[in-house]
Motif scaffolding. Structure first.
Motif, PDB file in Angstrom:
ATOM      1  N   THR A 126       3.460 -24.528  15.645  1.00 14.36           N
ATOM      2  CA  THR A 126       2.225 -25.309  15.490  1.00 14.36           C
ATOM      3  C   THR A 126       2.242 -26.529  16.406  1.00 14.36           C
ATOM      4  O   THR A 126       1.269 -26.816  17.114  1.00 14.36           O
ATOM      5  CB  THR A 126       2.065 -25.766  14.016  1.00 14.36           C
ATOM      6  OG1 THR A 126       2.107 -24.603  13.188  1.00 14.36           O
ATOM      7  CG2 THR A 126       0.778 -26.526  13.810  1.00 14.36           C
ATOM      8  N   VAL A 127       3.363 -27.239  16.399  1.00 12.28           N
ATOM      9  CA  VAL A 127       3.447 -28.461  17.207  1.00 12.28           C
ATOM     10  C   VAL A 127       3.423 -28.122  18.701  1.00 12.28           C
ATOM     11  O   VAL A 127       2.744 -28.782  19.488  1.00 12.28           O
ATOM     12  CB  VAL A 127       4.706 -29.270  16.804  1.00 12.28           C
ATOM     13  CG1 VAL A 127       5.075 -30.282  17.863  1.00 12.28           C
ATOM     14  CG2 VAL A 127       4.454 -29.963  15.473  1.00 12.28           C
ATOM     15  N   VAL A 128       4.108 -27.082  19.097  1.00 14.01           N
ATOM     16  CA  VAL A 128       4.074 -26.701  20.513  1.00 14.01           C
ATOM     17  C   VAL A 128       2.645 -26.350  20.932  1.00 14.01           C
ATOM     18  O   VAL A 128       2.166 -26.778  21.987  1.00 14.01           O
ATOM     19  CB  VAL A 128       5.035 -25.530  20.800  1.00 14.01           C
ATOM     20  CG1 VAL A 128       4.770 -24.925  22.167  1.00 14.01           C
ATOM     21  CG2 VAL A 128       6.483 -26.004  20.702  1.00 14.01           C
ATOM     22  N   ARG A 129       1.950 -25.599  20.091  1.00 18.04           N
ATOM     23  CA  ARG A 129       0.563 -25.239  20.418  1.00 18.04           C
ATOM     24  C   ARG A 129      -0.307 -26.493  20.536  1.00 18.04           C
ATOM     25  O   ARG A 129      -1.135 -26.589  21.445  1.00 18.04           O
ATOM     26  CB  ARG A 129       0.007 -24.281  19.352  1.00 18.04           C
ATOM     27  CG  ARG A 129       0.554 -22.852  19.495  1.00 18.04           C
ATOM     28  CD  ARG A 129       0.135 -21.948  18.331  1.00 18.04           C
ATOM     29  NE  ARG A 129      -1.264 -22.052  18.003  1.00 18.04           N
ATOM     30  CZ  ARG A 129      -2.272 -21.532  18.729  1.00 18.04           C
ATOM     31  NH1 ARG A 129      -1.996 -20.864  19.833  1.00 18.04           N
ATOM     32  NH2 ARG A 129      -3.509 -21.689  18.355  1.00 18.04           N
ATOM     33  N   ASP A 130      -0.086 -27.476  19.656  1.00 19.60           N
ATOM     34  CA  ASP A 130      -0.873 -28.720  19.727  1.00 19.60           C
ATOM     35  C   ASP A 130      -0.616 -29.453  21.051  1.00 19.60           C
ATOM     36  O   ASP A 130      -1.547 -29.971  21.667  1.00 19.60           O
ATOM     37  CB  ASP A 130      -0.523 -29.646  18.555  1.00 19.60           C
ATOM     38  CG  ASP A 130      -1.066 -29.130  17.224  1.00 19.60           C
ATOM     39  OD1 ASP A 130      -1.915 -28.207  17.239  1.00 19.60           O
ATOM     40  OD2 ASP A 130      -0.632 -29.641  16.174  1.00 19.60           O
ATOM     41  N   PHE A 131       0.629 -29.509  21.466  1.00 25.08           N
ATOM     42  CA  PHE A 131       0.954 -30.202  22.725  1.00 25.08           C
ATOM     43  C   PHE A 131       0.423 -29.427  23.931  1.00 25.08           C
ATOM     44  O   PHE A 131      -0.013 -30.026  24.916  1.00 25.08           O
ATOM     45  CB  PHE A 131       2.470 -30.443  22.834  1.00 25.08           C
ATOM     46  CG  PHE A 131       2.909 -31.695  22.126  1.00 25.08           C
ATOM     47  CD1 PHE A 131       2.974 -31.739  20.730  1.00 25.08           C
ATOM     48  CD2 PHE A 131       3.246 -32.838  22.829  1.00 25.08           C
ATOM     49  CE1 PHE A 131       3.348 -32.902  20.064  1.00 25.08           C
ATOM     50  CE2 PHE A 131       3.625 -34.011  22.171  1.00 25.08           C
ATOM     51  CZ  PHE A 131       3.675 -34.045  20.794  1.00 25.08           C
ATOM     52  N   LEU A 132       0.460 -28.094  23.867  1.00 21.93           N
ATOM     53  CA  LEU A 132      -0.114 -27.304  24.968  1.00 21.93           C
ATOM     54  C   LEU A 132      -1.623 -27.513  25.050  1.00 21.93           C
ATOM     55  O   LEU A 132      -2.179 -27.722  26.130  1.00 21.93           O
ATOM     56  CB  LEU A 132       0.198 -25.815  24.775  1.00 21.93           C
ATOM     57  CG  LEU A 132       1.629 -25.371  25.055  1.00 21.93           C
ATOM     58  CD1 LEU A 132       1.827 -23.919  24.620  1.00 21.93           C
ATOM     59  CD2 LEU A 132       1.985 -25.529  26.541  1.00 21.93           C
ATOM     60  N   LYS A 133      -2.273 -27.489  23.896  1.00 20.73           N
ATOM     61  CA  LYS A 133      -3.734 -27.662  23.891  1.00 20.73           C
ATOM     62  C   LYS A 133      -4.123 -29.047  24.406  1.00 20.73           C
ATOM     63  O   LYS A 133      -5.164 -29.206  25.032  1.00 20.73           O
ATOM     64  CB  LYS A 133      -4.279 -27.466  22.474  1.00 20.73           C
ATOM     65  CG  LYS A 133      -4.358 -26.021  22.058  1.00 20.73           C
ATOM     66  CD  LYS A 133      -5.120 -25.953  20.742  1.00 20.73           C
ATOM     67  CE  LYS A 133      -4.932 -24.630  20.068  1.00 20.73           C
ATOM     68  NZ  LYS A 133      -5.248 -24.700  18.638  1.00 20.73           N
ATOM     69  N   ALA A 134      -3.283 -30.048  24.131  1.00 24.34           N
ATOM     70  CA  ALA A 134      -3.554 -31.412  24.612  1.00 24.34           C
ATOM     71  C   ALA A 134      -3.125 -31.580  26.076  1.00 24.34           C
ATOM     72  O   ALA A 134      -3.227 -32.676  26.621  1.00 24.34           O
ATOM     73  CB  ALA A 134      -2.841 -32.430  23.723  1.00 24.34           C
ATOM     74  N   ARG A 135      -2.664 -30.502  26.684  1.00 23.71           N
ATOM     75  CA  ARG A 135      -2.251 -30.484  28.099  1.00 23.71           C
ATOM     76  C   ARG A 135      -1.149 -31.513  28.390  1.00 23.71           C
ATOM     77  O   ARG A 135      -1.151 -32.168  29.426  1.00 23.71           O
ATOM     78  CB  ARG A 135      -3.455 -30.733  29.014  1.00 23.71           C
ATOM     79  CG  ARG A 135      -4.498 -29.636  28.884  1.00 23.71           C
ATOM     80  CD  ARG A 135      -5.719 -29.935  29.704  1.00 23.71           C
ATOM     81  NE  ARG A 135      -6.544 -28.736  29.785  1.00 23.71           N
ATOM     82  CZ  ARG A 135      -6.734 -28.035  30.889  1.00 23.71           C
ATOM     83  NH1 ARG A 135      -6.157 -28.370  32.011  1.00 23.71           N
ATOM     84  NH2 ARG A 135      -7.499 -26.969  30.881  1.00 23.71           N
TER      85      ARG A 135
END
Ligand SMILES: NC(=O)c1ccc[n+]([C@@H]2O[C@H](COP(=O)([O-])OP(=O)(O)OC[C@H]3O[C@@H](n4cnc5c(N)ncnc54)[C@H](OP(=O)(O)O)[C@@H]3O)[C@@H](O)[C@H]2O)c1
Length: 214
Positions: free
Chosen positions: A156-165
């Protein structure tokens, strides 16, 4: 200084496993997912404190060594730290024993009740915070003192950081197994690759190491 991610995922893209039980808290699928990493000499030394020199020394080990190189701080989610497994234990200190492998400040993102920092042997201190990915990264970059920040997980956290570029380098070790369910790293990430140069390398274990570099 870079913001890095290293994750083990299955061929069908899952970064979590779902077969945990109270008797087997990691489940069987977790060992299938990380078997090549766990077999490396670096994992054995750094995580298990095994100084026998045993473990694989090929391509998987080179990536495992790189996980820890130039690391100045780590960010992880409450799930990865174990707060979702032990929500009522104020003394929970993570899965990694008295001397965790990070050896740097680790920022654990949680909406839970405030917890004081926990100083562990070997240089790891766990700090708990509720913050946006940008705010958490600012704290980690400050603590990293010019070195890299790793977003360790979970999914979840990795996806959040990827989405925030916010991620400069994403390395996924793709295990040649199918999990069929869990949290899939790639959902809603259409076109992610266009921000990066992509390279790949296959290890002796059959693991495909795919690296996205900005
Ligand atoms: N495949 C791999 O290489 C790898 C690596 C690491 C972990 N994992 C796996 O990943 C799983 C855990 O992943 P997960 O997706 O369930 O959880 P996670 O990403 O570790 O943590 C997510 C949780 O962190 C808290 N959180 C996230 N963003 C926040 C923010 N901005 N501010 C405050 N709190 C925030 C929230 O928990 P609260 O609201 O409850 O505080 C959220 O539910 C584990 O099963 C682990 O085995 C896999």
């Amino acid at each position: 200084m870079a913001v890095r991610v290293d994750l083990n995922i299955s061929l069908d893209g899952f970064a979590t496993t779902t077969d945990q039980t109270p008797e087997a808290p990691m489940g069987e699928d977790w060992s299938r997912l990380v078997s090549a990493y766990v077999a490396t000499r670096t994992f054995r030394e750094r995580v298990l404190h095994d100084t026998s020199g045993e473990g694989t020394t090929g391509v998987d080990d080179a990536y495992a060594r790189a996980y820890f190189a130039e690391l100045g701080a780590e960010i992880m989610g409450a799930g990865m730290f174990g707060l979702h497994n032990f929500p009522d234990d104020p003394d929970w200190r993570g899965w990694w024993g008295d001397e965790p492998p990070f050896r740097v400040p680790v920022f654990v993102l949680t909406h839970g009740a405030p917890r004081p920092p926990i100083e562990m042997a070997g240089g790891t201190t766990f700090h708990f915070l509720s913050a946006t990915p940008h705010e958490a990264l600012d704290r980690a970059l400050e603590a990293a003192d010019g070195k890299d920040v790793r977003v360790g997980g979970g999914a979840t956290v990795v996806r959040d950081f990827l989405k925030a570029r916010l991620v400069d380098q994403l390395h996924v070790a793709i295990a040649p197994i199918l999990l069929g369910r869990g949290i899939r790293l790639w959902d809603d990430m259409r076109g992610l690759e266009s921000d990066y140069e992509v390279t790949s390398e296959t290890a002796e274990s059959g693991t495909i190491h795919l690296t996205f570099r900005r």
